[in-house]
Design a protein around this motif. Structure first.
Motif, PDB file in Angstrom:
ATOM      1  N   TRP A  48       0.847  -1.199   0.000  1.00 47.05           N
ATOM      2  CA  TRP A  48       0.000   0.000   0.000  1.00 47.05           C
ATOM      3  C   TRP A  48       0.879   1.244   0.000  1.00 47.05           C
ATOM      4  CZ3 TRP A  48      -4.888   1.334  -0.829  1.00 47.05           C
ATOM      5  CH2 TRP A  48      -5.298   2.606  -0.398  1.00 47.05           C
ATOM      6  N   TRP A  49       1.931   1.211   0.772  1.00 46.45           N
ATOM      7  CA  TRP A  49       2.874   2.322   0.791  1.00 46.45           C
ATOM      8  C   TRP A  49       3.602   2.429  -0.550  1.00 46.45           C
ATOM      9  CZ3 TRP A  49       8.092   3.100   0.188  1.00 46.45           C
ATOM     10  CH2 TRP A  49       8.624   4.303   0.660  1.00 46.45           C
ATOM     11  N   VAL A  50       3.929   1.290  -1.186  1.00 47.79           N
ATOM     12  CA  VAL A  50       4.606   1.291  -2.493  1.00 47.79           C
ATOM     13  C   VAL A  50       3.715   1.922  -3.548  1.00 47.79           C
ATOM     14  CG1 VAL A  50       5.422  -0.198  -4.372  1.00 47.79           C
ATOM     15  CG2 VAL A  50       6.103  -0.670  -2.005  1.00 47.79           C
ATOM     16  N   VAL A  51       2.445   1.572  -3.532  1.00 45.12           N
ATOM     17  CA  VAL A  51       1.510   2.150  -4.510  1.00 45.12           C
ATOM     18  C   VAL A  51       1.329   3.643  -4.252  1.00 45.12           C
ATOM     19  CG1 VAL A  51      -0.877   2.125  -5.326  1.00 45.12           C
ATOM     20  CG2 VAL A  51       0.316  -0.038  -4.862  1.00 45.12           C
ATOM     21  N   LYS A  52       1.290   4.034  -2.987  1.00 46.62           N
ATOM     22  CA  LYS A  52       1.099   5.442  -2.655  1.00 46.62           C
ATOM     23  C   LYS A  52       2.307   6.275  -3.063  1.00 46.62           C
ATOM     24  CE  LYS A  52      -0.193   8.406   1.241  1.00 46.62           C
ATOM     25  NZ  LYS A  52      -0.515   8.431   2.702  1.00 46.62           N
ATOM     26  N   LYS A  53       3.517   5.772  -2.811  1.00 53.20           N
ATOM     27  CA  LYS A  53       4.735   6.494  -3.168  1.00 53.20           C
ATOM     28  C   LYS A  53       5.185   6.235  -4.594  1.00 53.20           C
ATOM     29  CE  LYS A  53       5.351   8.252   0.944  1.00 53.20           C
ATOM     30  NZ  LYS A  53       5.314   9.731   1.200  1.00 53.20           N
ATOM     31  N   LYS A  54       4.588   5.203  -5.215  1.00 51.14           N
ATOM     32  CA  LYS A  54       4.942   4.804  -6.581  1.00 51.14           C
ATOM     33  C   LYS A  54       6.439   4.473  -6.698  1.00 51.14           C
ATOM     34  CE  LYS A  54       1.207   7.377  -8.759  1.00 51.14           C
ATOM     35  NZ  LYS A  54       0.816   8.395  -9.765  1.00 51.14           N
ATOM     36  N   SER A  55       6.940   3.801  -5.687  1.00 48.11           N
ATOM     37  CA  SER A  55       8.357   3.416  -5.665  1.00 48.11           C
ATOM     38  C   SER A  55       8.545   2.268  -4.684  1.00 48.11           C
ATOM     39  CB  SER A  55       9.238   4.595  -5.260  1.00 48.11           C
ATOM     40  OG  SER A  55      10.587   4.206  -5.122  1.00 48.11           O
ATOM     41  N   THR A  56       9.406   1.327  -5.059  1.00 46.27           N
ATOM     42  CA  THR A  56       9.705   0.206  -4.165  1.00 46.27           C
ATOM     43  C   THR A  56      10.861   0.511  -3.217  1.00 46.27           C
ATOM     44  OG1 THR A  56      11.186  -0.720  -5.843  1.00 46.27           O
ATOM     45  CG2 THR A  56       8.898  -1.481  -5.841  1.00 46.27           C
ATOM     46  N   LYS A  57      11.506   1.673  -3.398  1.00 46.70           N
ATOM     47  CA  LYS A  57      12.623   2.100  -2.535  1.00 46.70           C
ATOM     48  C   LYS A  57      13.662   0.985  -2.439  1.00 46.70           C
ATOM     49  CE  LYS A  57      11.128   6.196  -1.522  1.00 46.70           C
ATOM     50  NZ  LYS A  57      11.893   7.411  -1.891  1.00 46.70           N
ATOM     51  N   ASN A  58      13.971   0.557  -1.224  1.00 48.66           N
ATOM     52  CA  ASN A  58      15.007  -0.463  -1.015  1.00 48.66           C
ATOM     53  C   ASN A  58      14.439  -1.868  -0.825  1.00 48.66           C
ATOM     54  OD1 ASN A  58      17.077   1.483  -1.121  1.00 48.66           O
ATOM     55  ND2 ASN A  58      16.812   1.961   1.056  1.00 48.66           N
ATOM     56  N   TYR A  59      13.168  -2.067  -1.111  1.00 45.21           N
ATOM     57  CA  TYR A  59      12.583  -3.389  -0.967  1.00 45.21           C
ATOM     58  C   TYR A  59      13.116  -4.326  -2.046  1.00 45.21           C
ATOM     59  CZ  TYR A  59       9.247  -1.158   2.172  1.00 45.21           C
ATOM     60  OH  TYR A  59       8.678  -0.456   3.208  1.00 45.21           O
ATOM     61  N   LYS A  60      13.158  -5.624  -1.705  1.00 43.85           N
ATOM     62  CA  LYS A  60      13.606  -6.643  -2.649  1.00 43.85           C
ATOM     63  C   LYS A  60      12.439  -7.548  -3.012  1.00 43.85           C
ATOM     64  CE  LYS A  60      18.354  -6.747  -0.931  1.00 43.85           C
ATOM     65  NZ  LYS A  60      19.460  -7.582  -0.361  1.00 43.85           N
ATOM     66  N   GLY A  61      12.409  -7.998  -4.269  1.00 43.36           N
ATOM     67  CA  GLY A  61      11.310  -8.832  -4.743  1.00 43.36           C
ATOM     68  C   GLY A  61      11.556 -10.319  -4.603  1.00 43.36           C
ATOM     69  N   VAL A  62      12.779 -10.714  -4.211  1.00 44.42           N
ATOM     70  CA  VAL A  62      13.106 -12.142  -4.122  1.00 44.42           C
ATOM     71  C   VAL A  62      12.197 -12.895  -3.143  1.00 44.42           C
ATOM     72  CG1 VAL A  62      14.935 -13.801  -3.567  1.00 44.42           C
ATOM     73  CG2 VAL A  62      15.486 -11.700  -4.799  1.00 44.42           C
ATOM     74  N   PRO A  63      11.914 -12.385  -1.941  1.00 45.07           N
ATOM     75  CA  PRO A  63      11.033 -13.155  -1.028  1.00 45.07           C
ATOM     76  C   PRO A  63       9.658 -13.428  -1.621  1.00 45.07           C
ATOM     77  CG  PRO A  63      12.174 -11.391   0.152  1.00 45.07           C
ATOM     78  CD  PRO A  63      12.430 -11.160  -1.282  1.00 45.07           C
ATOM     79  N   TYR A  64       9.104 -12.491  -2.324  1.00 42.06           N
ATOM     80  CA  TYR A  64       7.758 -12.678  -2.892  1.00 42.06           C
ATOM     81  C   TYR A  64       7.804 -13.646  -4.075  1.00 42.06           C
ATOM     82  CZ  TYR A  64       7.538  -8.390  -0.202  1.00 42.06           C
ATOM     83  OH  TYR A  64       7.651  -7.458   0.803  1.00 42.06           O
ATOM     84  N   ILE A  65       8.897 -13.614  -4.828  1.00 40.65           N
ATOM     85  CA  ILE A  65       9.021 -14.518  -5.979  1.00 40.65           C
ATOM     86  C   ILE A  65       9.160 -15.965  -5.509  1.00 40.65           C
ATOM     87  CG2 ILE A  65      10.500 -15.116  -7.929  1.00 40.65           C
ATOM     88  CD1 ILE A  65      11.183 -12.124  -8.147  1.00 40.65           C
TER      89      ILE A  65
END
Length: 260
Positions: A28-45
């Motif tokens: 929700w914060w990613v959609v609001k800021k329109k940025s993933t910042k320092n988050y990584k996508g590996v855990p979700y993948i």
């Protein structure tokens, strides 16, 4: 008994779905800021791959209703997270994430399903898929240990080096002390010997000088007396000098004791 296990299974599914839904606030914060910042996508993948395989396992299992429901819901949540990550991630991170999704969630998942359906039959299908699912789940839970294991190995190796250093350093210090003690005794003996030799050399030089002095010719009395007369004459006043004249040269040379 069957009803109790079913109830426990439902409770477990609810808890698991809550766990799968926990990243909702983050995205929700990613959609609001329109940025993933320092988050990584590996855990979700990886979680998407695991839940998809467990869903496939539950479909093949006649008693796998609860497995299908919880992992199917988890797969849906993870698929939404991965899509949002691909949308709002920076370009370089987006490319890497897309490649990883293609390799794991499409390529690997499709290969497992194809091999299971074509190469195995009956219960062997459940065994094959179950082993893969269990391995992935264990790997996901053990992944935080990747930070701890290198540090633990470094601690062990560092401790071993420190112990070896203390052991050999103490041994080297003891050998150095023994060498100093052995060398110190020899040095003292050399010093004493050197002192004795120097003392004997000095005694020889003194004795030689004394003998040389004794060997010199002694001045005769007349010459010595003449020198005393000359010195006494030089110390006379003019009046005393006139009263003593005339002095005979023979008296001076012969050292006559009657002269004043």
């Amino acid at each position: 008994m069957a009803s109790l296990s079913f109830i426990i299974g439902i409770i477990g599914n609810i808890i698991s779905i809550l766990v799968f839904a926990s990243p909702i606030k983050t995205f929700w914060w990613v959609v609001k800021k329109k940025s993933t910042k320092n988050y990584k996508g590996v855990p979700y993948i990886t979680t998407l791959l695991s839940t998809s395989l467990w869903t496939f396992y539950g479909i093949m299992n006649p008693d796998g209703l609860l497995v299908v429901t919880v992992n199917g819901a988890g797969a849906i949540f993870q698929l939404i997270y991965v899509i949002l990550f691909l949308v709002y991630a920076p370009k370089d991170k987006k490319v890497k994430t897309a490649k990883l999704v293609a390799i794991l969630d499409v390529g690997f998942l499709g290969a497992v399903i194809a091999v299971t359906l074509l190469a195995f039959h009956g219960t062997m299908r459940l065994t094959f898929v179950g082993i893969i699912c269990a391995g992935l789940t264990i790997g996901m839970y053990a992944s935080p240990l990747s930070v701890i294991v290198p540090n633990a190995i470094g601690f062990i190796l560092g401790s071993a080096q420190l112990i070896l250093y203390l052991m050999y350093n103490n041994k080297k210090s003891a050998e150095a002390v023994e060498e100093e003690e052995g060398g110190g005794g020899g040095g003292s003996a050399h010093l004493v010997k050197g002192g004795i030799e120097m003392h004997s050399v000095e005694d020889n030089l003194n004795n030689r000088s004394l003998n040389k002095w004794k060997s010199l010719p002694k001045p005769n009395f007349s010459r010595q007396h003449s020198m005393q007369k000359i010195i006494k004459t030089l110390s006379l006043t003019p009046y005393e000098l006139q009263s003593s004249w005339p002095l005979h040269e023979s008296d001076i040379e012969e050292g006559n004791p009657d002269l004043p």
